[in-house]
Design a protein around this motif. Structure first.
Motif, short mmCIF file in Angstrom:
data_model
loop_
_atom_site.label_atom_id
_atom_site.label_comp_id
_atom_site.label_asym_id
_atom_site.label_seq_id
_atom_site.Cartn_x
_atom_site.Cartn_y
_atom_site.Cartn_z
N ALA A 9 -25.53 49.14 -3.57
CA ALA A 9 -25.92 48.84 -2.20
C ALA A 9 -27.39 49.19 -1.95
N VAL A 10 -27.82 50.33 -2.44
CA VAL A 10 -29.21 50.75 -2.25
C VAL A 10 -30.17 49.80 -2.98
N GLY A 15 -34.10 45.49 -2.66
CA GLY A 15 -34.48 44.12 -3.03
C GLY A 15 -34.66 43.24 -1.81
N TRP A 16 -33.78 43.42 -0.82
CA TRP A 16 -33.90 42.63 0.41
C TRP A 16 -35.18 42.97 1.15
N ILE A 17 -35.48 44.24 1.26
CA ILE A 17 -36.70 44.66 1.98
C ILE A 17 -37.94 44.14 1.27
N LEU A 18 -37.98 44.27 -0.05
CA LEU A 18 -39.13 43.77 -0.80
C LEU A 18 -39.25 42.25 -0.65
N SER A 24 -40.72 35.33 -1.22
CA SER A 24 -40.71 34.45 -2.38
C SER A 24 -39.35 33.84 -2.65
N ALA A 25 -38.27 34.48 -2.23
CA ALA A 25 -36.94 34.01 -2.58
C ALA A 25 -36.22 33.29 -1.45
N GLY A 26 -36.74 33.29 -0.26
CA GLY A 26 -36.13 32.57 0.85
C GLY A 26 -34.76 33.10 1.23
N GLY A 27 -33.75 32.22 1.19
CA GLY A 27 -32.40 32.57 1.63
C GLY A 27 -31.70 33.57 0.73
N LEU A 28 -32.14 33.70 -0.51
CA LEU A 28 -31.51 34.64 -1.43
C LEU A 28 -31.62 36.08 -0.92
N ILE A 29 -32.68 36.37 -0.23
CA ILE A 29 -32.89 37.73 0.28
C ILE A 29 -31.81 38.10 1.28
N ILE A 31 -28.81 36.91 1.37
CA ILE A 31 -27.57 37.07 0.62
C ILE A 31 -27.50 38.48 0.03
N LEU A 32 -28.63 38.99 -0.44
CA LEU A 32 -28.65 40.36 -0.97
C LEU A 32 -28.30 41.37 0.11
N LEU A 33 -28.79 41.16 1.32
CA LEU A 33 -28.48 42.07 2.42
C LEU A 33 -26.99 42.02 2.73
#
Length: 50
Positions: A9-10, A15-18, A24-29, A31-33
């Protein structure tokens, strides 16, 4: 197993914050959250039921 879920989770939140700042990754970010929140909720629910 609980510490592994928190670690995942951390990592996903970091990764989401970065990705949020880099854009650079758009919607993928997002999804990580969502995956990070689900991991925390599953850990919380499993911890309560034991």
């Amino acid at each position: 197993m609980n510490s592994l879920l928190y670690l995942i989770a951390v990592i996903l939140v970091i990764g989401w914050i970065l990705g949020f700042f880099v854009y650079s990754a758009g919607g993928l970010i997002h999804i990580l959250l969502v995956l990070a929140i689900i991991a925390v909720l599953v850990n919380f629910i499993r911890g309560r039921s034991i």
